[in-house]
Enzyme design. Structure first.
Site, short mmCIF file in Angstrom:
data_model
loop_
_atom_site.label_atom_id
_atom_site.label_comp_id
_atom_site.label_asym_id
_atom_site.label_seq_id
_atom_site.Cartn_x
_atom_site.Cartn_y
_atom_site.Cartn_z
N ASP A 410 2.87 0.18 0.74
CA ASP A 410 2.95 1.62 0.96
C ASP A 410 1.59 2.20 1.35
O ASP A 410 0.54 1.74 0.89
CB ASP A 410 3.44 2.29 -0.34
N GLU A 463 3.37 -0.18 5.92
CA GLU A 463 3.68 1.19 6.33
C GLU A 463 2.38 1.78 6.84
O GLU A 463 1.54 2.23 6.06
CB GLU A 463 4.23 2.02 5.16
#
Length: 730
Positions: A410, A463
């Site tokens: 993330d 990401e």
């Protein structure tokens, strides 16, 4: 009797009473003194303390109270003894924690200090162990700047004076073996900071099990014993996750996918999720399920993106063994499991990592580096070896212990840039004066290198929302070494196009076409994730304008385009049924919509898209190969029609036709690479999906007339708001 002189004994006694005993093994336990060998035990609240022989249990002596809670008396001839303490509530007998030697091996400490201990949770944290034939629990925690660290729990009435720990100075790690404890014990660490301040009780950063939130204690986990039955999957995993393999990922928030029938605020445990979620995902043809972060996190509203227990699957869903059963069942059903993982930042909860030992230990001291303004969280100090090693050990824990097939990292963009979301003057440059976060770059490269070396076949997905070069390039070539990267640019542009009125789409044609300019610069996943259906963004279906029929038609056409476009696929739960409400983490997917044929039709389309995507090599084998994509009609702005070919070394070519206006385009002629009969293998406007059925004949014959640079031509009908796929008969 003290062996330290009266002054030394009194000072140590005062320290013990006040909870300031920094070197407990120098005072407690068995010691030689001028008056002979004695035992000192500090048990505040005990009424009587006796010494018994370890073998046989014969009484060997009584310790006398010499200060409140401090008992001293002559030691037996054998150093193998137990202490029998009488408390107001009963009698407890166990070996003396301060009769045991060093617990952690020198190699463990060396590897930890170097940031290279990849099985860290099996040594630090809380681990059941047998030492000198005695069962108990080894506690160990990194707190190099603390004055004193104690382990506290139900077993000692949460009294930090009872079990102060030994400091292993070479690594800043405190350790203690507590005999007769076992799995299931609740515990935390009581820490006195470098300035003498008593800190809030801290949960164990390496706990492998926790209490279910909102409780925050760590729990001693048993030795992990699980009999895996996924040998076939593990042997095939690398091939299933290669760039030329079909990968369609169903993204799930475990709590809000489906609620128990009897408790609309409750959650399904791992066994119930295995029984319901795995057949659903497999039935729709997805190859993987991806969970929002499962590491323990105190605030459910963070969806797991503010974790504190990086080695513990959240107790919300049951035990770690229950999670292992889920993964095993998924693998047996042919489904891979990906978990979101968060090394970018952590929350500032008092029981967590923030100023863990009274200093900026896991985070940066300078808020310009250590505080994240977007999320009010703290940023890991990745330049510190122990912190980087801690995080990589966490990643390996999920991949190795739980057979996870991949991690989606993330917020990588926030890690790569020192000025991410910061104004001028709110950030510090790197040693070269630039904005790149060199420590994060080194960490990510090392992470991916270690994972590739230790867990071959597993994938790591970034990401990353910027144009940082070489995210998926090998580390040896200067890249970051990720397996895949989320294609945030494609997502942003195409969703913006989807939200436009068809009357205006001709002016924004490039929002669909521009993505192919860089489609092969990285190995991409096309993500329609949770972030796109929350915080006022509306559901995927409701991004398009018009009435319900047109919105769902737009959605079906968009999904057809997405599954035809180069890149692996990711779709968040609820999007596959055309959910009309944006995601609410306190609710569940609006399953009642499936009673409506229009919504069950969207679900049927997703199922068929996955089937065709997996069965047609042209649609997946060249996802990362520019030779597998060709524009046929790139510039028909007026009609808002897009036509492209997908190819692969094996298998037939697929012609993809997208019409993004509500006008049927009849007799639309497109170039074709081969002659003969072409068959429409998918039509998002088909009546079975809730469409109009305006597509006409399913078989068309290509005629020998050059068109769009191809030797043959096809005369087709492009239904309104649709994507159709055509393939030559073979």
């Amino acid at each position: 009797m003290t062996g330290r002189g009266n002054g030394g004994f009194e000072a140590a006694t005062a320290d013990a009473l006040a909870g300031r005993l920094t070197d407990p093994f120098a005072f407690l336990g068995l010691h030689d003194t001028p008056q002979g060998r004695v035992i000192r035990a500090f048990m505040p609240g005990a009424e009587r303390v006796e010494v018994v022989e370890r073998e046989g249990g014969a009484l060997a002596g009584t310790l006398e109270p010499v200060a409140p809670g401090l008992f001293v008396g002559p030691a037996p001839a054998s150093p193998r003894y137990r202490l029998r303490a009488t408390w107001p509530g009963g009698v407890h007998e166990a070996e003396d924690p301060y009769a045991f030697g060093l617990v952690l091996d020198a190699d463990d400490l060396r590897l930890f200090a170097a940031g290279e201990h990849w099985r860290l949770a099996e040594r630090l944290g809380a681990n059941p162990a047998t030492i000198d034939g005695i069962e108990g629990v080894v506690f160990a925690v990194w707190a190099p700047n603390a004055r004193r660290v104690s382990v506290v729990g139900d077993f000692n009435s949460w009294d930090g004076r009872r079990h102060p720990m030994r400091l292993r100075l070479e690594a800043g790690v405190w350790e203690l073996f507590v005999p007769r404890l076992g799995a299931g014990e609740r515990y935390k660490f009581e820490i006195v900071g470098p300035d003498g301040t008593l800190l809030p009780l801290k949960a164990d950063p390496l706990a492998r099990r926790t209490e279910a939130p909102p409780a925050t204690s760590s729990v001693v986990a048993p030795a992990f014993e699980f009999e895996w039955g996924d040998d076939e999957w593990m042997a095939e995993r690398a091939a299933r996750q290669r760039p030329d393999a079909p990968m369609a990922i169903y993204e799930v928030h475990a709590a809000s996918w489906l609620r128990p029938e009897t408790d609309p605020r409750g959650v399904l445990d791992w066994d119930a999720l295995a029984a319901r979620l795995i057949p659903y995902v497999a039935g729709l043809g997805f190859t993987h399920v991806e969970f929002l972060p499962l590491a323990e996190h105190p605030f459910g509203g963070s969806w797991g993106y503010q974790p504190l227990g990086l080695f513990a699957p959240s107790a919300r869903y049951g035990s770690p063994e229950g999670f292992a059963r889920f993964v095993d069942a998924a693998h047996r059903a042919g489904i891979g499991v990906i978990v979101d993982w968060v090394p970018a930042h952590f929350p500032s909860d008092a029981h967590g990592l923030a100023r863990f030992d009274g200093s900026a230990l896991y985070e940066h001291q300078d808020p310009r580096e250590g505080f994240h303004p977007d999320w009010n969280t703290l940023i890991y100090n990745l330049g510190r070896r122990e912190v980087g090693g801690f995080l990589i050990a966490s990643a390996l824990h999920w991949l190795e212990r739980f057979h996870i097939d991949g991690l989606r990292v993330d917020a990588v963009a926030s890690m790569l840039y020192r000025d991410y979301s910061r104004k001028h003057g709110e950030w510090t440059p790197n040693v070269h004066g630039g904005r790149e976060n060199l420590e994060s770059v080194a960490f990510l490269r090392r992470l991916n290198g270690v994972v590739a070396d230790r867990v071959p076949g597993a994938i790591v997905i970034a990401e990353e929302s910027t144009a940082w070069p070489g995210v998926t390039a090998p580390v040896s070539e200067g890249g970051l070494g990720f397996s895949y990267k989320w294609n945030m640019g494609w997502m942003h542009d195409t969703l913006q196009y989807l939200g436009r009125d068809p009357l205006h789409r001709s002016h924004h044609h490039n929002e669909i076409t521009f993505g192919t300019v860089y489609a092969f610069s990285e190995r991409f996943v096309l993500p329609i994730s949770h972030d796109e259906v929350v915080h006022g963004k509306g559901s995927l279906a409701n991004k398009a304008p018009g009435d319900v029929w047109r919105r769902l038609a737009n959605l079906r056409a968009y999904l057809g385009f997405m599954w035809s476009h180069p890149g692996k696929k990711l779709l968040f739960m609820g999007c596959e049924i055309g959910e009309g409400r944006e995601w609410n983490h306190d609710g569940e997917v609006d399953w009642d919509l499936l009673r409506d044929p229009a919504h069950s039709g969207v679900q049927a389309l997703v199922r068929d898209l996955n089937r065709i995507y997996a069965s047609e090599p042209a649609l997946h084998a060249s996802d990362a190969d520019p030779s597998g994509f060709e524009w046929v009609v790139l510039d028909d702005r007026g009609a808002s029609v897009f036509v492209f070919l997908r190819r692969a070394a094996k298998g037939r070519p697929i012609l993809c036709v997208m019409n993004m206006t509500p006008v049927t385009r009849e007799d639309y002629v497109v170039g074709a690479p081969v002659g003969g009969i072409w068959r429409r293998i998918l039509d998002t406007d088909a009546p079975g999906y809730g469409g109009s059925g305006a597509g006409g004949e399913e078989r068309r014959e290509a005629f020998a007339e050059t068109m769009h640079g191809r030797p043959f031509s096809l005369r087709l009908t492009a239904p309104p708001l649709s994507t159709t796929l055509w393939a030559p008969d073979v």
